[in-house]
Scaffold this active site. Structure first.
Site, PDB file in Angstrom:
ATOM      1  N   CYS A   1      68.663   8.756   5.100  1.00 50.18           N
ATOM      2  CA  CYS A   1      69.823   7.895   5.344  1.00 50.18           C
ATOM      3  C   CYS A   1      70.763   8.111   4.172  1.00 50.18           C
ATOM      4  O   CYS A   1      70.418   8.769   3.198  1.00 50.18           O
ATOM      5  CB  CYS A   1      69.408   6.431   5.351  1.00 50.18           C
ATOM      6  SG  CYS A   1      68.145   6.055   6.571  1.00 50.18           S
TER       7      CYS A   1
ATOM      8  N   ARG B   1      73.945  12.552   6.630  1.00 51.47           N
ATOM      9  CA  ARG B   1      72.562  12.172   6.314  1.00 51.47           C
ATOM     10  C   ARG B   1      71.950  11.249   7.374  1.00 51.47           C
ATOM     11  O   ARG B   1      70.773  10.888   7.303  1.00 51.47           O
ATOM     12  CB  ARG B   1      72.508  11.442   4.968  1.00 51.47           C
ATOM     13  CG  ARG B   1      73.017  12.265   3.814  1.00 51.47           C
ATOM     14  CD  ARG B   1      72.939  11.478   2.522  1.00 51.47           C
ATOM     15  NE  ARG B   1      71.573  11.116   2.218  1.00 51.47           N
ATOM     16  CZ  ARG B   1      70.707  11.856   1.561  1.00 51.47           C
ATOM     17  NH1 ARG B   1      71.075  13.041   1.110  1.00 51.47           N
ATOM     18  NH2 ARG B   1      69.470  11.445   1.341  1.00 51.47           N
TER      19      ARG B   1
ATOM     20  N   TRP C   1      69.511   6.887   9.524  1.00 54.11           N
ATOM     21  CA  TRP C   1      68.775   7.826  10.361  1.00 54.11           C
ATOM     22  C   TRP C   1      67.415   7.171  10.544  1.00 54.11           C
ATOM     23  O   TRP C   1      66.587   7.156   9.645  1.00 54.11           O
ATOM     24  CB  TRP C   1      68.653   9.185   9.657  1.00 54.11           C
ATOM     25  CG  TRP C   1      67.848  10.181  10.415  1.00 54.11           C
ATOM     26  CD1 TRP C   1      66.557  10.552  10.176  1.00 54.11           C
ATOM     27  CD2 TRP C   1      68.283  10.969  11.522  1.00 54.11           C
ATOM     28  NE1 TRP C   1      66.166  11.507  11.076  1.00 54.11           N
ATOM     29  CE2 TRP C   1      67.194  11.794  11.906  1.00 54.11           C
ATOM     30  CE3 TRP C   1      69.481  11.053  12.230  1.00 54.11           C
ATOM     31  CZ2 TRP C   1      67.276  12.684  12.965  1.00 54.11           C
ATOM     32  CZ3 TRP C   1      69.546  11.961  13.281  1.00 54.11           C
ATOM     33  CH2 TRP C   1      68.460  12.757  13.626  1.00 54.11           C
TER      34      TRP C   1
ATOM     35  N   ASN D   1      67.089   4.164   1.366  1.00 52.73           N
ATOM     36  CA  ASN D   1      66.818   5.453   1.993  1.00 52.73           C
ATOM     37  C   ASN D   1      65.400   5.840   1.635  1.00 52.73           C
ATOM     38  O   ASN D   1      65.057   5.842   0.443  1.00 52.73           O
ATOM     39  CB  ASN D   1      67.807   6.507   1.465  1.00 52.73           C
ATOM     40  CG  ASN D   1      67.386   7.907   1.850  1.00 52.73           C
ATOM     41  OD1 ASN D   1      66.845   8.125   2.922  1.00 52.73           O
ATOM     42  ND2 ASN D   1      67.617   8.869   0.971  1.00 52.73           N
ATOM     43  N   GLY D   2      64.578   6.135   2.639  1.00 54.37           N
ATOM     44  CA  GLY D   2      63.192   6.518   2.359  1.00 54.37           C
ATOM     45  C   GLY D   2      62.264   5.834   3.342  1.00 54.37           C
ATOM     46  O   GLY D   2      62.703   5.335   4.385  1.00 54.37           O
TER      47      GLY D   2
ATOM     48  N   GLU E   1      59.367  33.535  15.461  1.00 50.03           N
ATOM     49  CA  GLU E   1      60.348  32.643  14.838  1.00 50.03           C
ATOM     50  C   GLU E   1      61.311  33.438  13.929  1.00 50.03           C
ATOM     51  O   GLU E   1      62.515  33.183  13.924  1.00 50.03           O
ATOM     52  CB  GLU E   1      59.606  31.549  14.047  1.00 50.03           C
ATOM     53  CG  GLU E   1      60.469  30.588  13.264  1.00 50.03           C
ATOM     54  CD  GLU E   1      61.455  29.775  14.104  1.00 50.03           C
ATOM     55  OE1 GLU E   1      61.394  29.812  15.342  1.00 50.03           O
ATOM     56  OE2 GLU E   1      62.321  29.123  13.485  1.00 50.03           O
TER      57      GLU E   1
ATOM     58  N   LYS F   1      65.362  33.550  14.473  1.00 56.36           N
ATOM     59  CA  LYS F   1      66.339  33.131  13.449  1.00 56.36           C
ATOM     60  C   LYS F   1      67.417  34.187  13.272  1.00 56.36           C
ATOM     61  O   LYS F   1      68.602  33.885  13.202  1.00 56.36           O
ATOM     62  CB  LYS F   1      65.669  32.898  12.088  1.00 56.36           C
ATOM     63  CG  LYS F   1      64.900  31.647  11.895  1.00 56.36           C
ATOM     64  CD  LYS F   1      65.690  30.364  11.851  1.00 56.36           C
ATOM     65  CE  LYS F   1      65.820  29.791  13.231  1.00 56.36           C
ATOM     66  NZ  LYS F   1      64.933  28.733  13.599  1.00 56.36           N
TER      67      LYS F   1
ATOM     68  N   GLU G   1      69.724  34.459  16.304  1.00 51.58           N
ATOM     69  CA  GLU G   1      70.527  33.267  16.497  1.00 51.58           C
ATOM     70  C   GLU G   1      71.694  33.160  15.518  1.00 51.58           C
ATOM     71  O   GLU G   1      72.809  32.821  15.908  1.00 51.58           O
ATOM     72  CB  GLU G   1      69.571  32.085  16.311  1.00 51.58           C
ATOM     73  CG  GLU G   1      70.132  30.737  16.451  1.00 51.58           C
ATOM     74  CD  GLU G   1      69.047  29.674  16.251  1.00 51.58           C
ATOM     75  OE1 GLU G   1      69.182  28.614  16.830  1.00 51.58           O
ATOM     76  OE2 GLU G   1      68.071  29.896  15.498  1.00 51.58           O
TER      77      GLU G   1
ATOM     78  N   HIS H   1      50.965  49.368  22.905  1.00 48.17           N
ATOM     79  CA  HIS H   1      51.044  49.273  24.358  1.00 48.17           C
ATOM     80  C   HIS H   1      52.488  49.372  24.857  1.00 48.17           C
ATOM     81  O   HIS H   1      52.775  48.993  25.980  1.00 48.17           O
ATOM     82  CB  HIS H   1      50.396  47.969  24.834  1.00 48.17           C
ATOM     83  CG  HIS H   1      48.944  47.877  24.473  1.00 48.17           C
ATOM     84  ND1 HIS H   1      47.980  48.647  25.076  1.00 48.17           N
ATOM     85  CD2 HIS H   1      48.309  47.151  23.523  1.00 48.17           C
ATOM     86  CE1 HIS H   1      46.804  48.384  24.530  1.00 48.17           C
ATOM     87  NE2 HIS H   1      46.979  47.478  23.580  1.00 48.17           N
TER      88      HIS H   1
ATOM     89  N   LYS I   1      73.378  22.286  19.045  1.00 46.97           N
ATOM     90  CA  LYS I   1      72.209  21.768  18.322  1.00 46.97           C
ATOM     91  C   LYS I   1      71.204  21.155  19.289  1.00 46.97           C
ATOM     92  O   LYS I   1      69.994  21.303  19.128  1.00 46.97           O
ATOM     93  CB  LYS I   1      72.666  20.739  17.285  1.00 46.97           C
ATOM     94  CG  LYS I   1      71.545  20.165  16.451  1.00 46.97           C
ATOM     95  CD  LYS I   1      70.957  21.216  15.524  1.00 46.97           C
ATOM     96  CE  LYS I   1      69.722  20.746  14.794  1.00 46.97           C
ATOM     97  NZ  LYS I   1      68.902  21.876  14.310  1.00 46.97           N
TER      98      LYS I   1
END
Ligand code: M6R
Length: 624
Positions: A2, A27, A74, A100-101, A498, A502, A505, A521, A619
């Protein structure tokens, strides 16, 4: 994650606080609020939704006062709503706090505070802190006398209560608190969540990061874990948590405001890559030790009876989250729990083999991916129990799932998923270990072997990130290639996928991820000198086989970039070697992912791509 901000000075606090919140919105942005103190009274405005709504609310009904605090949220505990928005107040409505936390021991503290008569108004973990401060103030001895008040007695009581309250809380926090009875100070403290003080002329600030007040001052003091700031308009005192005064040096910030939001990084993606130690730490903290404690029951309401008749785990997810699911298959099956993984978008037919003994895990950073939501609905119709692994409190997925296990990574702004992936992997390890113990698939002793190593991972991540420059140099050398092949085996095969995702993308470079043993193969036909092969080759039971696959690629002219550790490097010949810290093979995806993210980032940077918003992508993919 946050954003918090506090202002104390001579001007109207709300102007600075709203301005600061706009800078902190990256945030968190599900709800927000502001409180000021004026003539011994608090004023509070809170809204569900973005800072723009709060600004409108404050314009309609202005709030006065030259001291105040504000917050953009958040959600981690409790859905995004006005009641759960900060600032939170004590029972008397005199003390107000932003946080925040995560307060890990909030449940037990809340129980005690309820018994002591405190009235809670939200579902948040944060609210316990304000009642705790109120409680400590009430129990201060001796009670206030007029002379004490005149001599700043309220301040010392406030400070003592604040200190005692933070000694009782466990977890992570950046806090800012004001008390209407002593409006000349803001108290602030930090543990595992960022906090910075801004020093102005006849005004001072506290905030989660410098972007919040950069327009007003560039002179800042960064608080460290375990430190308190007592902020007045003309002075600031610093203390450790025991109350001992400490000296702090200020620094001048040279960043512009957009750099400041990104913590000085050029892109959110790079910032988020560098936040990954915290992603792992925040996602595993308080959830692993001691294993005997029924943590899953306590946190998400899941216990042995919910999984005892499980026939298999079925995972559904998309994109990067799907790769986390593929890693999960190896982890769960390593613990002898049969696991299937499907792209959520390809799940339709598979759902026919789902029944009430299927335990479905849906993985999604946003919790809003349409394909994942659809797969969940189908599975539920067939009787499966659904557990969501997500980063987003209150998202659609959390409302549809039977159980929700949050990753605590904070908002991920870059379209390319980085820190959320490490959070997802961490969540999977925690769940797999608990499932394996509950189902008697492994002993406590074996589980502890994983737990002990898992808690070392944040340190290893930091160590690896501190060597980003080495990876950048390799990326700089390979920025003109048009094709890459990423290979590995076993639990790191999904990491090859992955790595390829990346680079496709964000750098728009053709890349394929392949299981190294499958090269012969087919794909080996395309290998030549213009197709560098990136091989994830950390210590593994299959390292010799991988070494053989590397030789095959080299024999066809390919340059090899190998990700190794101190154990495996003796087996591997390569044009470039990137060494990562050594860990258990099962946990190695957490580390092996990072060089691939950094490699893709610098290639994209060299190609001048729009890294945080790559073309054609969004997103959150809310269409099927
Ligand atoms: O929000 P989700 O985790 O459900 O998103 C899934 C994918 O759309 C996402 O991981 C996507 O592949 C990322 N852009 C990859 O970096």
């Amino acid at each position: 994650m946050c954003g918090i901000i506090g202002y104390i000075g001579e001007k109207k606090a709300s102007d600075f606080l709203i301005e600061g919140l706009k800078r902190l919105e990256y945030r968190g942005y599900d709800s927000c609020g502001i409180a000021t103190a004026d003539s011994g009274k608090l004023s509070l405005r809170r809204v569900s939704g973005r800072v723009g709504f709060l600004e409108e609310a404050v314009e309609k009904k202005p709030i006065n006062g030259a001291v105040g605090i504000a917050h953009t949220r958040w959600a981690t505990h409790g859905i995004p709503s006005e009641d759960n928005a900060h600032p939170h107040t004590d029972c008397a409505g005199e003390i107000v706090l932003v946080h925040n936390g995560i307060i890990e021991n909030y449940a037990e503290l809340k129980e005690k505070l309820l018994v002591a008569g405190h009235k809670f108004k939200s579902e948040t973990d944060t609210e316990v802190v304000i009642h705790l401060i109120e409680d400590k103030i009430k129990s201060s001895n001796p009670p206030f006398s007029t002379s004490e008040v005149e001599n700043g007695g309220f301040e010392s009581v406030f400070f003592a209560a604040f200190k005692k309250a933070i000694a009782d809380i466990e977890g992570s926090f950046a806090l800012a608190v004001i008390w209407s009875k002593c409006p000349d100070i803001i108290l602030s403290a930090r543990l595992h969540s960022p906090l910075v003080v801004g020093i102005g002329k006849d005004e001072n600030f506290v905030a989660s990061d410098v972007s919040a007040f950069l327009k007003f001052t560039r002179k800042v003091v960064f608080l460290e874990d375990g430190e308190i700031a007592l902020v007045r308009k003309n002075s600031i005192e610093y203390f450790d948590f025991a109350g001992k005064a400490i000296e702090k040096n200020s620094v001048d910030i040279k960043w512009d405001s957009s750099m400041a939001e990104k913590g000085g990084y050029k892109h959110f993606m790079l910032k988020e890559i560098h936040e990954q130690a915290e992603s792992v730490e925040n996602t595993i903290r308080g959830r692993l030790l001691p294993l005997e404690k029924d943590i899953l029951k306590k946190e998400i309401g899941l216990d042995f009876k919910d999984i005892k008749s499980l026939s298999h785990v079925q995972i559904v997810a998309c994109g990067t989250a799907y790769h986390a699911g593929l890693v999960a298959k190896y982890i769960f099956e390593n613990f002898k729990i049969p696991t299937y993984v499907d792209f959520a978008s390809e799940f339709s037919d598979r759902s026919k083999i789902i029944d009430k003994n299927t335990f479905l895990i849906a993985i999604s950073q946003s919790g809003e991916t349409a394909d994942t939501l659809c797969a969940v609905r189908e599975a539920k119709e067939s009787g499966a129990k659904v557990l969501a692994i997500t980063n987003t409190v209150g998202s659609s997925l959390t409302r549809e799932a039977d159980y929700v296990f949050y990753t605590h990574c904070g908002p991920e702004i870059g379209v390319a998923s980085t820190k959320a992936f490490l959070g997802q992997l961490s969540a999977i390890y925690v769940l797999a270990i608990h499932f394996a113990v509950m189902l008697n698939k492994i002993s406590y002793i074996e589980a502890e072997k994983y737990v002990k190593e898992l808690i070392k991972i944040p340190r290893f991540v930091k160590e690896l990130l501190s060597r980003s420059d080495e990876i950048k140099k390799v990326a700089d050398k390979y920025s003109d290639y048009e094709h890459f092949l990423f290979i590995s085996r076993y639990v790191n095969f999904p990491i090859a996928l992955e790595g390829a995702l990346k680079i496709k993308e964000i750098a728009y470079v053709h890349a394929e991820g392949y299981a190294a043993g499958e090269m012969k193969h087919g794909p080996i036909a395309i290998i030549e000198k213009n197709m560098p092969v990136i091989c994830i080759a950390t210590n593994s039971k299959v390292i010799k086989l991988l070494a053989g696959n590397i030789e095959e690629a080299m024999a066809r002219g390919a340059k090899i970039i190998a990700i190794v550790d101190e154990e495996s490097k003796k087996h591997i010949k390569a044009s470039e070697i990137i060494e990562v810290p050594k860990t258990l093979e099962m946990l190695s995806p957490l580390l092996n992912t990072i060089p691939l993210q950094i490699f893709a980032y610098y290639i994209a940077l060299n190609k001048k791509c729009d890294i945080d918003k790559p073309r054609n992508l969004a997103k959150s993919v809310t269409v099927r």
